[in-house]
Design a protein around this motif. Sequence first.
Motif, PDB file in Angstrom:
ATOM      1  N   ILE A  96       0.868  -1.192   0.000  1.00 46.81           N
ATOM      2  CA  ILE A  96       0.000   0.000   0.000  1.00 46.81           C
ATOM      3  C   ILE A  96       0.899   1.233   0.000  1.00 46.81           C
ATOM      4  N   GLY A  97       0.896   1.967  -1.101  1.00 51.65           N
ATOM      5  CA  GLY A  97       1.738   3.160  -1.210  1.00 51.65           C
ATOM      6  C   GLY A  97       2.791   2.993  -2.300  1.00 51.65           C
ATOM      7  N   SER A  98       2.947   4.045  -3.146  1.00 54.82           N
ATOM      8  CA  SER A  98       3.869   3.934  -4.285  1.00 54.82           C
ATOM      9  C   SER A  98       5.044   4.905  -4.176  1.00 54.82           C
ATOM     10  N   GLY A  99       5.374   5.308  -2.933  1.00 49.15           N
ATOM     11  CA  GLY A  99       6.507   6.227  -2.743  1.00 49.15           C
ATOM     12  C   GLY A  99       7.832   5.481  -2.698  1.00 49.15           C
ATOM     13  N   ALA A 100       8.785   6.047  -1.967  1.00 48.01           N
ATOM     14  CA  ALA A 100      10.132   5.459  -1.922  1.00 48.01           C
ATOM     15  C   ALA A 100      10.103   4.042  -1.355  1.00 48.01           C
TER      16      ALA A 100
END
Lengths: 525, 99
Positions: free
Chosen positions: A21-25
């Motif tokens: 869940i989440g497409s950041g670093a």
Amino acid sequence: MILEVSDWSSKSVHKSDVLVIGSGAAGTSIALGLQKLGVSIIVTEGGGRLYTEKSQECYEGESSGIELPYGLKGSRLRFYGGSTNCWGGMCGELNEDDFKKRDWIPDSGWPINKGDLLPYYKKAAEFLGINYSSVKNPEEVDKFKRFNGLESQSLVHTKKQNFQNVFQSKFKNEKNMDLFLNANFLNFSRVSSADKVDYIEIGSFNGKKSKIHAKFFVLACGGIENPRILLNSAEVGRSAFGSVHDNLGRYFCDHPIAPCATVIDLKGKSKNFPYNESKNYINDGKSLVIPYYRIPSSVQHKYGLLNSTLKFQEQEDEISSSAFYAWRLKNLITGKGDHKFHVKNLVDIASDPYGILKGIISKNSSNSGEGGKRIAMRFQIEQAPLRSNKVSLVSDKDSLGLNRVKLHWGFSELEIKTVETSVSYVASLMNYRKKSTLMLDKHLLERPSKLPIDLRGGQHHSGTTRMSIDQKTGVVDKDLKVHGTQNLFVCGSSVFPTNGWVNPTFTIIALGLRLSEHLARVIQK
Amino acid sequence: MSKKINRREFVRFISGVSIASYLIYHYASQKDKPLKGVSVKEVYQLGFSIGCAYTMSGFEILQNIRKKTYKDVGFDTLLVGRFYISKKDFILARRVLVS
């Protein structure tokens, strides 16, 4: 494949080995690490390809104590790539001391040591296309200027800053890896044993919903959103994941960064100061290397200090409180920034209305004092982990039905002591050479001493789902699995028990690559 | 080609020379009881450093040294006003001003 949830025609069910869940670093490094190891992954991102107010608004919340410089909503980004969309690209590694228990810093100490992370720091350097040797041994970079009496450190600049631009082709082309955009997390569904996640429900802003099943779930949404999602997992009769000992959301940290003194050449030629940042940038042939100078471990241990670094930068003159409030008022009037005023701010404004009015009218009021230039010594230090600094939920909900957060942030005496002692130590080194000295900024002369009025955090939110040996002292274990759960993991700076001096993204990526190897090993078993 | 004079540097220079001269005046006025082991050059350099570093507040620093108004911050360094000065320089300035 990259898919838009808002375009889906009917309710659907998806399955993968790992759901991130989440497409950041953090999310991107885990996904690419797993993809290399042949594991199937789905990554969900709440926002789309571009910034939208509707998505960003989910980050709105309340705050108390010291305000984040850009507010809860303005200090991170909620669309594909996450906060890498505004990341400065600075990479550095934590020091060995950061992992150790230091008696003078309550609740310090990681359950892993630097040796456990070293192989992944090297992989993170490859991932970002920088020379690891420039991070590890900056003095070996040609033209690096050593400052006798201080430890040489560096931040190395990567050009792979915006993960949407840099890595989206991987998501498009690789078969075992999918990215769902506009896929907002809605809730966890637990199996009957309650300590295991069965699936998560996602939804778009236009009402499309879907379920995603996986063997393992990884939360990678940042230092404020990770605890928010976990806190929102409480159900009737079931406490939130990782919350049994009331550590979830606590120990929020950011990096205090601000100028603290002016460098003065004893012959009056401060512009010749050799450590001035603009004159001291070096190139290692691949990347820009920015030198930092650390107060030596021996001094930190002897005087009981937090990890502390300094750099020297040409900048506007020391800011006065009236100039600072003039700048904030000007931003409020022109709609720039995300500034709110509290009662205490209004009292400060009322105490010097003429000075503030002068500042607003002045052309130089863009965060400046008298419009001059100086060589400022700036500190960037670790923050002591405080239980009282915490992310909690309020009753108000966002448009997706998740409770919003309230952030309380403050400092301890240890930060002020660290800054004061560090300045004195550097002044003594300068006095010894008889070439330059320091003039202390006014705010540090006040009694009791205050941290600078223009102190800003680095937008480096951390500590809220801290890593620990057992669940009495933290939220996740050394493999980043939430204590008391079977298949829920957290990755990002929220797992840092202490945050060191250094910018966190490089360590986040190292932890992400480490977690991907761990998950692949468990799956392949 | 002549070098442009920076206003700030010019003020520092004038202040440095003024304070250095002031200290030398004190040093010279003690001719009948000369300070052992202290040369004119050392006194001038100290005054010039204080003048340059603290510009217009240099005389205030000297007053603080005379009155022993300072904070010991460790590392053989004292904080006089907002100005960090080594203990050795502080002792020298005090000897010149007070003996």
